[in-house]
Design a protein around this motif. Structure first.
Motif, PDB file in Angstrom:
ATOM      1  N   ILE A  97      -7.818   8.169  44.538  1.00 49.44           N
ATOM      2  CA  ILE A  97      -8.309   6.821  44.232  1.00 49.44           C
ATOM      3  C   ILE A  97      -8.517   6.665  42.729  1.00 49.44           C
ATOM      4  N   GLU A  98      -9.077   7.693  42.087  1.00 50.12           N
ATOM      5  CA  GLU A  98      -9.332   7.626  40.647  1.00 50.12           C
ATOM      6  C   GLU A  98      -8.037   7.653  39.841  1.00 50.12           C
ATOM      7  N   LEU A  99      -7.082   8.458  40.260  1.00 46.01           N
ATOM      8  CA  LEU A  99      -5.856   8.642  39.494  1.00 46.01           C
ATOM      9  C   LEU A  99      -4.885   7.471  39.612  1.00 46.01           C
ATOM     10  N   SER A 100      -4.897   6.800  40.739  1.00 45.14           N
ATOM     11  CA  SER A 100      -3.918   5.732  40.960  1.00 45.14           C
ATOM     12  C   SER A 100      -4.350   4.446  40.270  1.00 45.14           C
ATOM     13  N   PRO A 101      -3.511   3.871  39.409  1.00 50.84           N
ATOM     14  CA  PRO A 101      -3.876   2.593  38.787  1.00 50.84           C
ATOM     15  C   PRO A 101      -3.841   1.433  39.772  1.00 50.84           C
ATOM     16  N   ARG A 102      -3.079   1.578  40.849  1.00 51.61           N
ATOM     17  CA  ARG A 102      -3.007   0.550  41.881  1.00 51.61           C
ATOM     18  C   ARG A 102      -3.925   0.923  43.044  1.00 51.61           C
ATOM     19  N   PRO A 103      -4.306  -0.045  43.865  1.00 52.74           N
ATOM     20  CA  PRO A 103      -5.115   0.269  45.043  1.00 52.74           C
ATOM     21  C   PRO A 103      -4.375   1.207  45.992  1.00 52.74           C
ATOM     22  N   VAL A 104      -5.128   2.024  46.702  1.00 56.24           N
ATOM     23  CA  VAL A 104      -4.560   2.885  47.736  1.00 56.24           C
ATOM     24  C   VAL A 104      -5.150   2.471  49.079  1.00 56.24           C
ATOM     25  N   ALA A 105      -4.639   3.077  50.143  1.00 55.36           N
ATOM     26  CA  ALA A 105      -5.076   2.727  51.494  1.00 55.36           C
ATOM     27  C   ALA A 105      -5.620   3.939  52.237  1.00 55.36           C
ATOM     28  N   ILE A 106      -6.561   3.681  53.100  1.00 51.18           N
ATOM     29  CA  ILE A 106      -6.909   4.580  54.198  1.00 51.18           C
ATOM     30  C   ILE A 106      -6.394   3.840  55.426  1.00 51.18           C
ATOM     31  N   THR A 107      -5.197   4.157  55.867  1.00 55.31           N
ATOM     32  CA  THR A 107      -4.577   3.334  56.906  1.00 55.31           C
ATOM     33  C   THR A 107      -5.225   3.505  58.268  1.00 55.31           C
TER      34      THR A 107
END
Length: 383
Positions: free
Chosen positions: A221-231
């Motif tokens: 979550i911290e490393l990704s500049p875009r949102p991520v998902a918990i699907t």
């Protein structure tokens, strides 16, 4: 081998509901000849909403021949009656042959959708979800619940071009990118994992951390500049299971604009009996209270009928592939969320809890539609 290896309540203000929600009047059958009846309001909400199951496999069937068949009339009817607009069809392929196995998987399921285009349609961009709804078809988003098929960062763009729109960084165990949910020690995202996260952001592939360990989840979550998902996961504040997420992870996910899909897998919902759809909705309520209505959706982690309807030998093979910490019980599916019309039952519970129509539409698919629109990128031909 596992299936993946083989291929209470919220107060009105807290839930974001209007002070006096519309009463659900009248009851009707969704399918002629099926005794279960639903309120007019629930039926209208399902039929008018973009309903996205962010981890919904097409069929829980281990046989390698299944993707080569034409769907049965009964399965097609069940799919149409479900009210679901889109399924994120994802399995977990790993090991030394992950690259080749994933290529075969992509070919097999793309072929299945093509041969059964009277029911399904593939998606490449978020607008395709809206088109599927308008056309009365079920959109299929192809994904993988692991990332061992990425040998180099360049493989991410290649698989995106083949139709892969989502990938988990890890399954339950350690890989070259990070740690899984049932690993004894979680060392977080590796240097190679950082490269894959960068490549997934560059291509537009959605990053999923559902099965990642806690440190790996927070790092991603911290490393990704875009949102991520918990699907597809649930809340550890309600159920202390290694495969569900802490409040810290949920808060950080939401702060970056991500969305969490709540699952109906029984041992992820509750650690004792009974375990019903009401307890599943408790997890939706918890996310809403914690981070707001904009960050929750549905990821059933099953097909329309669930795990308990699988043949006995396949169910036994599934259970044998997991550590004792998974804590399987006699049943895997949650009562009331284990049949093709389960979305209607879910909406009835949300109505009783006081959610407004607009917020129910967000939970059913609006939030994930927004996230996918922000993440997926069109493929542009080189000039």
């Amino acid at each position: 081998m596992t299936r993946r290896r083989l291929l209470g309540g919220v107060a009105a203000l807290a839930a974001g509901a209007i002070a006096f929600p519309v009463i659900a009047r009248g009851r009707h059958a969704v399918v002629p000849g099926v005794a279960t009846a639903y309120s007019t309001r629930a039926i209208d909400l399902v039929r008018e909403s973009l309903v996205i199951d962010m981890l919904g496999v097409i069929k829980l069937d281990f046989r390698p021949e299944y993707p080569a068949i034409r769907i049965s009339e009964q399965d097609a009817a069940d799919m149409r009656a479900s009210g679901i607009t889109a399924l994120h069809h994802a399995v977990g392929l790993g090991g030394p042959d992950a690259f080749q196995d994933t290529l075969k998987y992509m070919a097999a399921w793309n072929g299945f959708v093509g041969r059964n285009s009277h029911v399904f349609t593939l998606v490449g961009e978020a607008d395709d979800l809206d088109r599927a709804k308008a056309d009365g078809k079920v959109a299929v988003m192809i994904g993988v619940q692991n990332a061992e098929h990425f040998r180099t960062p360049a493989d991410v763009a290649m698989f995106y071009g083949l139709g892969m729109r989502c990938a988990q960084l890890t399954y339950n165990a350690q890989n070259l990118l990070g740690s899984g949910a049932t690993d004894r020690v979680d060392g977080g995202v590796s240097d190679f994992g950082v490269q894959i996260i960068e490549a997934m952001n560059a291509s537009g592939m959605l990053i999923d951390v559902s099965h990642c360990g806690e440190r790996t989840t927070l790092d991603t979550i911290e490393l990704s500049p875009r949102p991520v998902a918990i699907t597809h996961s649930n809340c550890r504040a309600l159920n202390d299971h290694p495969r569900v997420k802490t409040d810290e992870a949920i808060r950080k996910l939401a702060a970056k604009g991500g969305v969490m899909g709540i699952t109906g897998v029984r041992m992820f919902v509750r650690d004792r009996e009974p375990t019903t759809i009401e307890h599943m909705v408790d997890h939706i309520d918890h996310v809403v209270k914690l981070v707001g209505i904009d960050h929750v959706g549905i990821g059933s982690d099953a097909d329309l009928h669930g795990y308990d309807d699988m043949p006995g030998d396949q169910g036994a093979a599934l259970r044998a592939g997991y550590k004792a910490s998974y804590a399987f019980r006699e049943r895997i599916d949650t009562d009331g969320f284990d049949h093709p019309r389960k979305t209607y039952d879910l909406v009835e519970v949300l109505i009783r809890r006081g959610y407004s129509d607009g917020h129910i539409r967000q939970i059913l698919g609006g939030n994930f539609r927004r996230l996918l629109g922000q993440t997926w990128k069109p493929i542009v031909l080189p000039t």
